[in-house]
Design an enzyme around this catalytic site. Structure first.
Site, short mmCIF file in Angstrom:
data_model
loop_
_atom_site.label_atom_id
_atom_site.label_comp_id
_atom_site.label_asym_id
_atom_site.label_seq_id
_atom_site.Cartn_x
_atom_site.Cartn_y
_atom_site.Cartn_z
N PRO A 59 88.03 41.91 32.02
CG PRO A 59 85.75 42.18 32.00
CD PRO A 59 86.80 41.17 31.78
CD GLU A 60 93.11 42.38 35.86
OE1 GLU A 60 93.63 42.85 36.89
OE2 GLU A 60 93.76 41.85 34.95
CG HIS A 96 78.89 36.07 20.74
ND1 HIS A 96 78.62 34.73 20.88
CD2 HIS A 96 79.87 36.16 19.80
CE1 HIS A 96 79.43 34.04 20.08
NE2 HIS A 96 80.18 34.89 19.41
NE ARG A 135 87.11 32.57 26.82
CZ ARG A 135 88.27 32.61 27.45
NH1 ARG A 135 88.98 33.70 27.46
NH2 ARG A 135 88.69 31.56 28.11
#
Length: 281
Positions: free
Chosen positions: A2-3, A94, A113
């Site tokens: 994500p930006e 997750h 992650r």
DNA sequence: CTCCTGTCCTGCCGGC
DNA sequence: TGCCGGCAGGACAGGA
């Protein structure tokens, strides 16, 4: 992943579910992500009403009625899912952090992650917090301009690409959108930051705003479609002109009727850069 | 100071 | 089919 546009889209998508709602339950499936959760995180959140959501850089800010701001950063692989009150819900692999709201809606933070971050900060002290104190201007705000950039990049010998990705220079622009903006403005990503002319920086600032705005607009509509499927916020596919397009013909060269594939890939500081070898100087 | 490298972590993809 | 290396969109510490 994500930006700025993705974070903005997630924040906007969450807003209608969270604003004005009371957090009734907090579930932590582990004790940390990239950094440990605050020790008293549940106590700080439980029973509080959400006043509003906003975004600074790539951080989602959730302001509560006790002067606490819940800060969420999606890292590389973070996403947020909304599960409606009447929908089935089970914790998946997750899922690390879950908020149960008074409305029955559940907000689920999922991050394979675990490069993401969740922490709290006193609303009054947020500007001094180490994650926020050094941040540059918002690219879509008034503080970002070619003259600002020219001054900020003075003497910087690193590449223009790396300089733009530096959150102290300007926030929210990551590896994808910097590639797209440099392509659109025709700037060689390896050019030294201090050597880029004011004229080129004008084009660059315009392109950064343009690619970010376009992605936010696309995210908005894609989000609606995607949400109907499974309630996910944050993962949607855009089409990029150069990013991940190695070995193909860029739109400019295509239009100019060049035949030879122009998009190349190189590594800068261990990150992939995609660019058009013919048009970026 | 600036700049670069390595690192956190899991999943996925391509090659053999 | 399985194994392995390489790569992934972020941020930060540490060292040159």
């Amino acid at each position: 992943m994500p930006e700025l546009p993705e974070v903005e889209t997630v924040m906007r998508g969450l807003s209608p579910y969270m604003q004005g709602e009371v957090i009734e339950r907090v579930i932590l499936k582990r004790k940390d992500l990239r950094i440990p959760f605050p020790k008293n995180l549940s106590q700080q959140l439980q029973g509080r009403r959400v006043l509003n959501l906003s975004r600074r850089a790539k951080y989602i800010l959730i302001t509560l009625d006790n002067n606490v701001v819940l800060v969420v950063h999606l890292g590389m692989s973070g996403r947020v899912d909304v599960v409606e009150a009447e929908q089935d819900f089970q914790i998946r692999k997750h899922d690390h952090f879950i908020l149960g709201l008074h409305s029955g809606v559940r907000i689920i933070y999922n991050d394979p992650r675990r490069f993401g971050m969740i922490f709290t900060v006193d609303q009054k002290a947020i500007e001094n917090h180490k994650s926020f104190a050094m941040l540059g201007p918002e690219p879509l705000g008034n503080g970002f301009s070619a003259t600002y950039l020219k001054e900020k990049l003075k003497g910087k010998k690193q590449s223009i690409k790396q300089a733009i990705m530096d959150q102290r220079v300007v926030v929210g622009v990551g590896n994808i959108y910097v590639c797209e903006a440099l392509y659109e403005s025709g700037i060689d990503p390896t050019k030294k930051a201090h050597e880029v002319s004011l004229k080129k920086l004008e084009n660059l600032t315009r392109s950064i705003r343009h690619v970010l705005r376009k992605a936010i607009n696309a995210g908005g509509s894609t989000l609606n479609d995607y949400r109907q499927a499974d309630g996910s916020l944050g993962y949607f596919q855009h089409h990029f002109k150069v990013y991940d397009q190695e070995g193909t013909l860029c739109p400019k060269c295509k239009k100019a009727e060049y035949k030879k594939p122009c998009i190349r890939r190189l590594a800068q500081s261990g990150r992939s850069t995609y660019y058009c070898a013919r048009t970026q100087k």
